[in-house]
Design a protein around this motif. Structure first.
Motif, PDB file in Angstrom:
ATOM      1  N   UNK A  84       0.825  -1.213   0.000  1.00 17.33           N
ATOM      2  CA  UNK A  84       0.000   0.000   0.000  1.00 17.33           C
ATOM      3  C   UNK A  84       0.854   1.255   0.000  1.00 17.33           C
ATOM      4  N   UNK A  85       2.019   1.187   0.635  1.00 18.27           N
ATOM      5  CA  UNK A  85       2.875   2.373   0.750  1.00 18.27           C
ATOM      6  C   UNK A  85       3.696   2.632  -0.510  1.00 18.27           C
ATOM      7  N   UNK A  86       3.925   1.611  -1.305  1.00 17.65           N
ATOM      8  CA  UNK A  86       4.789   1.735  -2.469  1.00 17.65           C
ATOM      9  C   UNK A  86       4.214   2.726  -3.485  1.00 17.65           C
ATOM     10  N   UNK A  87       5.032   3.695  -3.894  1.00 16.47           N
ATOM     11  CA  UNK A  87       4.580   4.680  -4.864  1.00 16.47           C
ATOM     12  C   UNK A  87       4.381   4.048  -6.241  1.00 16.47           C
ATOM     13  N   UNK A  88       3.255   4.382  -6.870  1.00 18.82           N
ATOM     14  CA  UNK A  88       3.000   4.011  -8.260  1.00 18.82           C
ATOM     15  C   UNK A  88       2.924   5.308  -9.055  1.00 18.82           C
ATOM     16  N   UNK A  89       2.953   5.261 -10.387  1.00 18.01           N
ATOM     17  CA  UNK A  89       3.076   6.497 -11.181  1.00 18.01           C
ATOM     18  C   UNK A  89       2.047   7.573 -10.882  1.00 18.01           C
ATOM     19  N   UNK A  90       0.831   7.178 -10.474  1.00 21.59           N
ATOM     20  CA  UNK A  90      -0.186   8.194 -10.206  1.00 21.59           C
ATOM     21  C   UNK A  90      -0.552   8.275  -8.722  1.00 21.59           C
ATOM     22  N   UNK A  91       0.369   7.804  -7.856  1.00 21.27           N
ATOM     23  CA  UNK A  91       0.012   7.704  -6.439  1.00 21.27           C
ATOM     24  C   UNK A  91       0.073   9.023  -5.703  1.00 21.27           C
ATOM     25  N   UNK A 143       9.196  11.457   2.005  1.00 27.24           N
ATOM     26  CA  UNK A 143      10.559  11.404   1.481  1.00 27.24           C
ATOM     27  C   UNK A 143      10.969   9.960   1.194  1.00 27.24           C
ATOM     28  N   UNK A 144      11.679   9.759   0.078  1.00 25.59           N
ATOM     29  CA  UNK A 144      12.225   8.443  -0.279  1.00 25.59           C
ATOM     30  C   UNK A 144      13.718   8.441   0.018  1.00 25.59           C
ATOM     31  N   UNK A 145      14.177   7.423   0.737  1.00 32.91           N
ATOM     32  CA  UNK A 145      15.598   7.282   1.036  1.00 32.91           C
ATOM     33  C   UNK A 145      16.038   5.888   0.618  1.00 32.91           C
ATOM     34  N   UNK A 146      17.317   5.726   0.324  1.00 33.91           N
ATOM     35  CA  UNK A 146      17.776   4.455  -0.242  1.00 33.91           C
ATOM     36  C   UNK A 146      17.521   3.282   0.694  1.00 33.91           C
ATOM     37  N   UNK A 147      17.690   3.471   2.004  1.00 32.07           N
ATOM     38  CA  UNK A 147      17.475   2.344   2.904  1.00 32.07           C
ATOM     39  C   UNK A 147      15.994   2.025   3.067  1.00 32.07           C
ATOM     40  N   UNK A 148      15.104   3.019   2.878  1.00 30.21           N
ATOM     41  CA  UNK A 148      13.677   2.716   2.887  1.00 30.21           C
ATOM     42  C   UNK A 148      13.353   1.724   1.765  1.00 30.21           C
ATOM     43  N   UNK A 149      13.897   2.005   0.578  1.00 29.98           N
ATOM     44  CA  UNK A 149      13.643   1.143  -0.581  1.00 29.98           C
ATOM     45  C   UNK A 149      14.304  -0.216  -0.395  1.00 29.98           C
ATOM     46  N   UNK A 209      -3.526 -13.061  -0.563  1.00 25.82           N
ATOM     47  CA  UNK A 209      -3.905 -11.834  -1.247  1.00 25.82           C
ATOM     48  C   UNK A 209      -3.381 -10.638  -0.456  1.00 25.82           C
ATOM     49  N   UNK A 210      -2.514  -9.835  -1.092  1.00 22.87           N
ATOM     50  CA  UNK A 210      -1.981  -8.653  -0.412  1.00 22.87           C
ATOM     51  C   UNK A 210      -2.861  -7.442  -0.624  1.00 22.87           C
ATOM     52  N   UNK A 211      -3.667  -7.427  -1.638  1.00 27.24           N
ATOM     53  CA  UNK A 211      -4.507  -6.273  -1.908  1.00 27.24           C
ATOM     54  C   UNK A 211      -3.821  -5.302  -2.855  1.00 27.24           C
ATOM     55  N   UNK A 212      -4.576  -4.331  -3.377  1.00 27.09           N
ATOM     56  CA  UNK A 212      -4.023  -3.378  -4.335  1.00 27.09           C
ATOM     57  C   UNK A 212      -3.101  -2.380  -3.662  1.00 27.09           C
ATOM     58  N   UNK A 213      -2.139  -1.779  -4.398  1.00 27.09           N
ATOM     59  CA  UNK A 213      -1.272  -0.756  -3.816  1.00 27.09           C
ATOM     60  C   UNK A 213      -2.052   0.521  -3.558  1.00 27.09           C
ATOM     61  N   UNK A 215       8.419   9.758 -11.576  1.00 24.86           N
ATOM     62  CA  UNK A 215       9.779   9.502 -11.116  1.00 24.86           C
ATOM     63  C   UNK A 215       9.807   8.943  -9.691  1.00 24.86           C
ATOM     64  N   UNK A 216       8.720   9.113  -8.966  1.00 29.96           N
ATOM     65  CA  UNK A 216       8.649   8.553  -7.613  1.00 29.96           C
ATOM     66  C   UNK A 216       8.217   7.096  -7.624  1.00 29.96           C
ATOM     67  N   UNK A 217       7.735   6.603  -8.764  1.00 30.64           N
ATOM     68  CA  UNK A 217       7.206   5.244  -8.847  1.00 30.64           C
ATOM     69  C   UNK A 217       8.250   4.222  -8.426  1.00 30.64           C
ATOM     70  N   UNK A 218       7.846   3.318  -7.554  1.00 32.79           N
ATOM     71  CA  UNK A 218       8.749   2.296  -7.037  1.00 32.79           C
ATOM     72  C   UNK A 218       9.386   2.679  -5.722  1.00 32.79           C
ATOM     73  N   UNK A 219       9.347   3.963  -5.381  1.00 31.69           N
ATOM     74  CA  UNK A 219       9.948   4.413  -4.133  1.00 31.69           C
ATOM     75  C   UNK A 219       9.099   4.078  -2.922  1.00 31.69           C
ATOM     76  N   UNK A 220       9.729   4.085  -1.757  1.00 27.63           N
ATOM     77  CA  UNK A 220       9.034   3.851  -0.492  1.00 27.63           C
ATOM     78  C   UNK A 220       9.223   5.081   0.389  1.00 27.63           C
ATOM     79  N   UNK A 221       8.141   5.681   0.859  1.00 29.51           N
ATOM     80  CA  UNK A 221       8.266   6.838   1.747  1.00 29.51           C
ATOM     81  C   UNK A 221       8.717   6.420   3.140  1.00 29.51           C
ATOM     82  N   UNK A 222       9.103   7.412   3.929  1.00 27.67           N
ATOM     83  CA  UNK A 222       9.493   7.116   5.302  1.00 27.67           C
ATOM     84  C   UNK A 222       8.337   6.640   6.151  1.00 27.67           C
TER      85      UNK A 222
END
Length: 303
Positions: A246-253, A275-281, A299-303, A262-269
């Motif tokens: 649920x937390x993972x950024x998708x292109x329109x999140x 904010x996205x940081x390398x260790x979060x990802x 079933x994990x559910x939708x992002x 450009x945030x797609x795939x990133x994980x916020x704090x």
């Protein structure tokens, strides 16, 4: 090939720019200033070992052995590790820091996987014995834990060459301790399902959920390997991974970003920190990868 090239460039930088002599200590070390630490050395070994396991190139075997020599020198007779070595003063510092002993144990194990040196098995056993037994053998220790995710990752990675029922029992107890803080679907506070809540005033952070999920994944896999799968831990993993998805950024999140693509795939704090940081990802990605082959049809559910 793209990932391999990126890893090679990073490791070349590590070897050429960051590794250095350690004063009177053997081998080479890495860390800030004049106080190279066990955690940095351990994760350098893990990174080089993972590269060699994947490529079989032999490119980093020599620097890996150099840093391993330093890491073994930091190990104490009881299996624990000195966390900081002050080079200028030739002082094995008594300062203790989170994560470092578990990271050091994992470093020894990953080195063994590449070097296949049986002489490493005894230091590995001593490290895991300390982390799961001696370190928690004091009055009141049954009522709390530290951050033990590296310990449980190490216990799983050491199997089957180094194994003990006590390692699994310790990690299952750690998982049970964490479950006391985990929220389930339908429980308050709503929207936090799968997180580990620490009081009513702090919003859950992504990385603690991810790191603890790394530990529960390793614990579940160790139980399966030892013929004792724990389905309660599997459900605990499912809840946490659903939160990470649920937390993972998708292109329109996030329309608030100027370039959400450009945030797609990133994980916020966290829910309160975009904010996205390398260790979060890194931690979240590793937790998700760990769950891929054990969740099956969950079933994990939708992002």
């Amino acid at each position: 090939p793209t990932a391999r090239e990126a890893a090679r460039k990073a490791l070349d930088y590590l070897v050429e720019k960051e590794l250095r002599g350690c004063g009177k200590a053997p081998g080479r070390c890495v860390g800030q200033g004049g106080a190279p630490d066990a955690g940095s050395a351990a994760l350098a070994v893990v990174a080089m070992a993972e590269y060699e396991r994947g490529t079989k190139e032999g490119r980093y075997l020599t620097p890996l052995k150099d840093v391993l020599a330093y890491l073994l020198w930091l190990q104490e007779p009881n299996g624990d590790f000195v966390h900081i070595y002050e080079v200028d003063r030739d002082l094995r510092s008594p300062v203790r820091l989170l994560y470092y002993s578990g990271e050091a144990a994992l470093g020894l194990i990953e080195a063994f996987r590449v070097l296949e040196d049986p002489a490493l098995l005894e230091p590995i056993r001593k490290a895991l014995d300390f982390l799961t037994k001696e370190n928690w053998s004091f009055f009141g220790s049954q009522y709390f834990f530290g951050e033990e995710h590296w310990t449980c990752i190490a216990a799983h990675e050491a199997f089957p060459e180094v194994q003990d029922d006590a390692y699994l029992e310790f990690c299952e107890s750690f998982s049970a301790f964490l479950r006391q803080m985990q929220t389930a679907e339908g429980e308050q506070p709503y929207g936090f399902e799968g997180t580990y809540v620490m009081g009513p005033f702090l919003a859950p952070r992504t990385t603690p959920v991810a790191g603890r999920t790394e530990a529960t994944v390793a614990t579940y896999k160790l139980g399966v390997a030892m013929g004792r799968p724990n389905m309660v831990i599997l459900e605990q993993i499912r809840r946490s991974l659903a939160f990470l998805v649920r937390m993972n950024y998708v292109p329109d999140s996030s329309p608030l970003f100027p370039r959400p693509d450009l945030a797609a795939g990133g994980m916020p704090g966290g829910l309160d920190d975009p904010v996205v940081r390398i260790d979060y990802v890194q931690h979240a990605g590793n937790a998700l990868l760990g769950g891929v082959d054990i969740l099956g049809d969950y079933e994990l559910g939708p992002p």
